[in-house]
Design a protein around this motif. Structure first.
Motif, PDB file in Angstrom:
ATOM      1  N   ALA A   1       0.836  -1.197   0.000  1.00  0.00           N
ATOM      2  CA  ALA A   1       0.000   0.000   0.000  1.00  0.00           C
ATOM      3  C   ALA A   1       0.873   1.250   0.000  1.00  0.00           C
ATOM      4  O   ALA A   1       2.024   1.232   0.451  1.00  0.00           O
ATOM      5  N   THR A   2       0.329   2.335  -0.502  1.00  0.00           N
ATOM      6  CA  THR A   2       1.040   3.612  -0.534  1.00  0.00           C
ATOM      7  C   THR A   2       0.196   4.698   0.118  1.00  0.00           C
ATOM      8  O   THR A   2      -1.032   4.572   0.217  1.00  0.00           O
ATOM      9  N   PHE A   3       0.884   5.742   0.558  1.00  0.00           N
ATOM     10  CA  PHE A   3       0.203   6.895   1.142  1.00  0.00           C
ATOM     11  C   PHE A   3       0.796   8.143   0.504  1.00  0.00           C
ATOM     12  O   PHE A   3       1.918   8.534   0.823  1.00  0.00           O
ATOM     13  N   PHE A   4       0.044   8.723  -0.414  1.00  0.00           N
ATOM     14  CA  PHE A   4       0.515   9.872  -1.195  1.00  0.00           C
ATOM     15  C   PHE A   4       1.877   9.585  -1.838  1.00  0.00           C
ATOM     16  O   PHE A   4       2.809  10.388  -1.777  1.00  0.00           O
ATOM     17  N   GLY A   5       1.976   8.390  -2.423  1.00  0.00           N
ATOM     18  CA  GLY A   5       3.179   7.995  -3.150  1.00  0.00           C
ATOM     19  C   GLY A   5       4.256   7.360  -2.307  1.00  0.00           C
ATOM     20  O   GLY A   5       5.268   6.881  -2.843  1.00  0.00           O
ATOM     21  N   ILE A   6       4.092   7.322  -0.975  1.00  0.00           N
ATOM     22  CA  ILE A   6       5.085   6.722  -0.088  1.00  0.00           C
ATOM     23  C   ILE A   6       4.715   5.267   0.178  1.00  0.00           C
ATOM     24  O   ILE A   6       3.609   4.980   0.633  1.00  0.00           O
ATOM     25  N   ASN A   7       5.636   4.344  -0.125  1.00  0.00           N
ATOM     26  CA  ASN A   7       5.393   2.918   0.094  1.00  0.00           C
ATOM     27  C   ASN A   7       5.445   2.628   1.594  1.00  0.00           C
ATOM     28  O   ASN A   7       6.476   2.848   2.244  1.00  0.00           O
ATOM     29  N   LEU A   8       4.345   2.148   2.146  1.00  0.00           N
ATOM     30  CA  LEU A   8       4.257   1.905   3.592  1.00  0.00           C
ATOM     31  C   LEU A   8       4.956   0.620   4.016  1.00  0.00           C
ATOM     32  O   LEU A   8       5.206   0.424   5.209  1.00  0.00           O
ATOM     33  N   GLY A   9       5.276  -0.244   3.056  1.00  0.00           N
ATOM     34  CA  GLY A   9       5.909  -1.514   3.398  1.00  0.00           C
ATOM     35  C   GLY A   9       7.420  -1.483   3.362  1.00  0.00           C
ATOM     36  O   GLY A   9       8.060  -2.470   3.724  1.00  0.00           O
ATOM     37  N   SER A  10       8.010  -0.394   2.925  1.00  0.00           N
ATOM     38  CA  SER A  10       9.468  -0.290   2.850  1.00  0.00           C
ATOM     39  C   SER A  10       9.936   0.981   3.560  1.00  0.00           C
ATOM     40  O   SER A  10       9.123   1.798   4.005  1.00  0.00           O
ATOM     41  N   GLN A  11      11.241   1.135   3.644  1.00  0.00           N
ATOM     42  CA  GLN A  11      11.802   2.296   4.347  1.00  0.00           C
ATOM     43  C   GLN A  11      11.411   3.589   3.633  1.00  0.00           C
ATOM     44  O   GLN A  11      11.326   3.642   2.408  1.00  0.00           O
ATOM     45  N   SER A  12      11.168   4.620   4.454  1.00  0.00           N
ATOM     46  CA  SER A  12      10.770   5.918   3.899  1.00  0.00           C
ATOM     47  C   SER A  12      11.620   7.020   4.533  1.00  0.00           C
ATOM     48  O   SER A  12      11.298   7.499   5.627  1.00  0.00           O
ATOM     49  N   PRO A  13      12.714   7.420   3.868  1.00  0.00           N
ATOM     50  CA  PRO A  13      13.540   8.512   4.400  1.00  0.00           C
ATOM     51  C   PRO A  13      12.748   9.805   4.591  1.00  0.00           C
ATOM     52  O   PRO A  13      13.016  10.560   5.533  1.00  0.00           O
ATOM     53  N   VAL A  14      11.760  10.054   3.711  1.00  0.00           N
ATOM     54  CA  VAL A  14      10.958  11.275   3.809  1.00  0.00           C
ATOM     55  C   VAL A  14      10.196  11.309   5.133  1.00  0.00           C
ATOM     56  O   VAL A  14      10.235  12.309   5.870  1.00  0.00           O
ATOM     57  N   LEU A  15       9.503  10.217   5.452  1.00  0.00           N
ATOM     58  CA  LEU A  15       8.750  10.160   6.700  1.00  0.00           C
ATOM     59  C   LEU A  15       9.673  10.146   7.916  1.00  0.00           C
ATOM     60  O   LEU A  15       9.340  10.702   8.970  1.00  0.00           O
ATOM     61  N   ALA A  16      10.843   9.509   7.776  1.00  0.00           N
ATOM     62  CA  ALA A  16      11.798   9.469   8.887  1.00  0.00           C
ATOM     63  C   ALA A  16      12.280  10.873   9.223  1.00  0.00           C
ATOM     64  O   ALA A  16      12.323  11.264  10.402  1.00  0.00           O
ATOM     65  N   ILE A  17      12.643  11.651   8.201  1.00  0.00           N
ATOM     66  CA  ILE A  17      13.105  13.020   8.420  1.00  0.00           C
ATOM     67  C   ILE A  17      11.967  13.888   8.963  1.00  0.00           C
ATOM     68  O   ILE A  17      12.162  14.700   9.881  1.00  0.00           O
ATOM     69  N   ALA A  18      10.760  13.709   8.404  1.00  0.00           N
ATOM     70  CA  ALA A  18       9.601  14.485   8.875  1.00  0.00           C
ATOM     71  C   ALA A  18       9.311  14.183  10.344  1.00  0.00           C
ATOM     72  O   ALA A  18       8.978  15.093  11.127  1.00  0.00           O
ATOM     73  N   THR A  19       9.455  12.912  10.739  1.00  0.00           N
ATOM     74  CA  THR A  19       9.224  12.523  12.130  1.00  0.00           C
ATOM     75  C   THR A  19      10.257  13.166  13.048  1.00  0.00           C
ATOM     76  O   THR A  19       9.922  13.685  14.122  1.00  0.00           O
ATOM     77  N   ALA A  20      11.534  13.142  12.633  1.00  0.00           N
ATOM     78  CA  ALA A  20      12.595  13.744  13.439  1.00  0.00           C
ATOM     79  C   ALA A  20      12.363  15.250  13.592  1.00  0.00           C
ATOM     80  O   ALA A  20      12.537  15.806  14.694  1.00  0.00           O
ATOM     81  N   VAL A  21      11.946  15.909  12.512  1.00  0.00           N
ATOM     82  CA  VAL A  21      11.676  17.348  12.562  1.00  0.00           C
ATOM     83  C   VAL A  21      10.509  17.635  13.516  1.00  0.00           C
ATOM     84  O   VAL A  21      10.559  18.569  14.329  1.00  0.00           O
ATOM     85  N   ALA A  22       9.444  16.809  13.432  1.00  0.00           N
ATOM     86  CA  ALA A  22       8.278  17.002  14.296  1.00  0.00           C
ATOM     87  C   ALA A  22       8.646  16.829  15.767  1.00  0.00           C
ATOM     88  O   ALA A  22       8.213  17.625  16.623  1.00  0.00           O
ATOM     89  N   TYR A  23       9.480  15.834  16.069  1.00  0.00           N
ATOM     90  CA  TYR A  23       9.925  15.645  17.449  1.00  0.00           C
ATOM     91  C   TYR A  23      10.850  16.779  17.888  1.00  0.00           C
ATOM     92  O   TYR A  23      10.859  17.161  19.067  1.00  0.00           O
ATOM     93  N   GLY A  24      11.637  17.321  16.946  1.00  0.00           N
ATOM     94  CA  GLY A  24      12.476  18.463  17.267  1.00  0.00           C
ATOM     95  C   GLY A  24      11.647  19.694  17.620  1.00  0.00           C
ATOM     96  O   GLY A  24      11.969  20.429  18.562  1.00  0.00           O
ATOM     97  N   VAL A  25      10.557  19.912  16.860  1.00  0.00           N
ATOM     98  CA  VAL A  25       9.652  21.035  17.146  1.00  0.00           C
ATOM     99  C   VAL A  25       9.010  20.851  18.520  1.00  0.00           C
ATOM    100  O   VAL A  25       8.911  21.798  19.315  1.00  0.00           O
TER     101      VAL A  25
END
Length: 314
Positions: free
Chosen positions: A153-177
């Protein structure tokens, strides 16, 4: 409502789940939930939206506990702010300490100031909410890994079954905020102590979400957004909590006695209470033995006196 000893109980249960191989026991229910959401929502982003919904449901269930935890942490921070003059004395004593004994007294003084004023050195931290979520992480990871439909499955083009550097960076930024927001309103002295700890969380979350699949990263990202909202609530709440602490918290100025080694304080906690009870029981037993021996001695003495009196009559 705070349940005493909840964190160690949950930690033991989590260890048991890992040891018995049942840490992912939520895989089935979560798989069914995501399939139902896929049928209900529809579209290519349905599985991703189901993870978003799942995150909000879990966070909503934990919201009272997490708000209570953040409130407790804020109260601890405000108490530490009032203890800062004593902490400054201790820091100065640590800098000027020349002997090992003086260094030890300074370290012990810091713990004594916190202990005598009823302030936790952990700053109100509670790991119960994180432990509760571990079965959800494990179940979600297994559901995405083992279900063919969900794994692709995908979420706005991001494959949910494999690694996602985009979501990883977004998560780190959100935790930083969230970490940055949590430092608002805290005195500069405490900020210095907390900054390194606050920086660790975004780094840890970056590593964790980088090596796992996109579904887990999405879960953490949405969770971080919820935490930002919770932190904003605490920021608005802080002035009221500060006034409450100022009215109710009585500071015990014991730093001079602690640094001089004059403070005699009994240890507290379950272990200390158990030791006290054992000592009291032992003292009670010793008193009974002494009383019993004295009584036996008096009886023997009376018998001996009676025999001597009889002999004199004869």
């Amino acid at each position: 409502m705070k349940i005493k000893g909840l964190t160690p109980i949950l930690f033991i249960l989590l260890i048991i789940l890992f040891v018995t191989g049942h840490a992912d026991f939520l895989e089935g229910p979560l798989t069914s939930f995501m399939h139902m959401s896929e049928d209900w929502i529809g579209g290519t982003n349905a599985v991703g939206w189901s993870i978003v919904i799942l995150t909000f449901v879990v966070r909503l269930i934990l919201l009272p506990m997490m708000i209570h935890q953040q409130r407790g942490a804020t109260i601890q921070q405000e108490k530490m702010r009032l203890l800062q003059p004593q902490m400054s004395k201790i820091q100065e004593a640590q800098k000027t300490a020349q002997t090992q004994e003086e260094k030890m007294l300074a370290s012990q003084a810091m713990m004594a100031v916190y202990r005598e004023n009823g302030v936790s050195m952990l700053g109100g931290m509670n790991f119960a909410t994180l432990i509760i979520q571990w079965p959800v992480f494990m179940g979600l990871y297994a559901a995405i890994k083992n279900s063919h439909e969900i794994a692709h499955a995908t979420f706005f083009g991001i494959n949910l079954g494999s690694q996602s550097p985009v979501l990883a960076i977004a998560t780190a930024v959100a935790y930083g905020v969230q970490a940055y927001l949590s430092l608002i309103g805290i005195p500069a002295e405490q900020k210095k102590q907390m900054q390194s700890m606050m920086l660790m969380m975004p780094i840890m979350m970056l590593i964790m979400t980088w090596v796992t699949n996109g579904g887990i990263a999405l879960y953490f990202f949405v969770g971080a957004l919820v935490m930002i909202i919770q932190t904003l609530i605490i920021i608005v709440w802080r002035p009221k909590l500060r006034a409450q602490v100022a009215e109710t918290f009585v500071v015990k100025d014991i730093v001079d006695d602690a640094l001089a080694g004059r403070l005699q304080s009994e240890p507290t906690g379950p272990f200390a209470e158990a030791m006290k009870a054992a000592q009291a029981q032992q003292q009670g037993t010793e008193r009974k033995d002494i009383t019993g021996n004295v009584s036996e001695s008096d009886t023997d003495s009376s018998k001996s006196n009676g025999r001597n009196a009889g002999k004199q009559k004869h």
